[in-house]
Design an enzyme around this catalytic site. Structure first.
Site, short mmCIF file in Angstrom:
data_model
loop_
_atom_site.label_atom_id
_atom_site.label_comp_id
_atom_site.label_asym_id
_atom_site.label_seq_id
_atom_site.Cartn_x
_atom_site.Cartn_y
_atom_site.Cartn_z
N THR A 281 -0.16 1.05 -3.26
CA THR A 281 0.60 1.94 -4.15
C THR A 281 -0.34 2.77 -5.01
OG1 THR A 281 2.31 0.22 -4.20
CG2 THR A 281 2.53 2.03 -5.75
N ASP B 70 -1.21 1.35 -12.13
CA ASP B 70 -1.49 0.39 -11.06
C ASP B 70 -0.18 -0.17 -10.53
OD1 ASP B 70 -2.92 -1.19 -9.31
OD2 ASP B 70 -3.86 -2.45 -10.86
N GLY B 71 -0.25 -0.81 -9.38
CA GLY B 71 0.91 -1.45 -8.79
C GLY B 71 1.01 -2.91 -9.21
N ALA B 72 1.91 -3.65 -8.55
CA ALA B 72 2.07 -5.08 -8.81
C ALA B 72 2.55 -5.76 -7.54
CB ALA B 72 3.07 -5.31 -9.94
N GLY C 86 -4.83 -7.65 -3.60
CA GLY C 86 -5.97 -6.94 -3.04
C GLY C 86 -7.31 -7.49 -3.49
N GLU D 238 -9.04 -5.21 -12.69
CA GLU D 238 -7.76 -4.62 -13.09
C GLU D 238 -7.37 -5.08 -14.48
OE1 GLU D 238 -5.67 -4.21 -8.65
OE2 GLU D 238 -5.29 -5.98 -9.88
N LYS E 235 9.51 -5.42 -5.38
CA LYS E 235 8.56 -6.14 -6.24
C LYS E 235 9.22 -6.68 -7.51
CE LYS E 235 4.94 -5.16 -3.63
NZ LYS E 235 5.52 -4.26 -2.62
#
Length: 219
Positions: free
Chosen positions: A30, A80-82, A96, A102, A120
């Protein structure tokens, strides 16, 4: 919309939160979509702080300057994504393997914008295995302590973090109090950090759904 299309839609929406100056950028599929969208407005920013070597390379490939966090200081926003996120903005991250960097970049940012597709969003964290970054010589000790907490730690095979450490992915946890558990795991000798982002949660969630991108906050 496909899952990839939902990710791309949230990445596009996140660009609206990008101010002038220096921003933090996360890691993962993402976040990669966000980097691609960021490239369209790269003239607006002075550069970015990357949360992984992979992110740094993708930013550089788009001609976006990558800056050292120690020189950049406090950042206006981190995107950022989750792997999982609750309505309280608590997250599991680290699928990842970039959880430590992060977490550092998130801690140095005034606003954390999480971008994720609808799958998510969960009622309780823990279905996704919780990553724990560990100093290699402490792997067995940390694993034993995680078992005492009710988890089933599994070494992530063939993987080394950008910091030279290993990751234990902890299965079987039902995380009722993520703030408390985050601190408890971090107190285990040999743990660098774990993938619970609860003490510093997201401020905004841009959630990709079939009805468009929804904006949620923890308020």
């Amino acid at each position: 919309m496909t899952q990839d299309e939902l990710k791309q839609a949230t990445a596009r929406a996140a660009v609206e939160y990008v101010p002038a100056g220096i921003i933090g950028v996360g890691t993962g599929s993402t976040a990669n979509y966000f980097i691609d969208e960021l490239a369209r407005i790269k003239g607006r920013i002075d550069g970015a702080v990357a949360s992984s070597e992979a992110t740094a390379q993708r930013l550089k490939s788009h001609g976006i300057p990558v800056l050292d966090l120690n020189s950049a200081g406090e950042l206006a926003v981190y995107v950022d994504g989750a792997d999982e996120i609750t309505e309280h903005m608590h997250m599991i991250k680290g699928g990842g393997g970039a959880l430590t960097r992060e977490k550092i970049v998130a801690a140095c940012s005034r606003k954390f914008v999480c971008i994720a597709d609808g799958t998510k969003l969960v009622g309780m964290l823990g279905k996704f295995p919780l990553p724990v970054e560990v100093i290699p010589m402490a792997q067995s000790h940390v694993a034993r302590q995680l078992v005492k907490l009710g988890g089933q730690p599994v070494l992530r095979q063939g993987f080394t973090t950008d910091n030279g450490n290993v990751i234990l992915d902890v299965h079987g946890l039902k995380i009722m109090n993520p703030v408390e558990l985050e601190s408890e795991i971090n107190q285990i000798t040999g743990v660098v950090t774990n993938g619970l982002f609860a003490r510093r949660p997201a401020d905004v969630l841009l959630l990709g759904t079939g009805e468009g991108v929804k904006m949620l906050t923890g308020d």
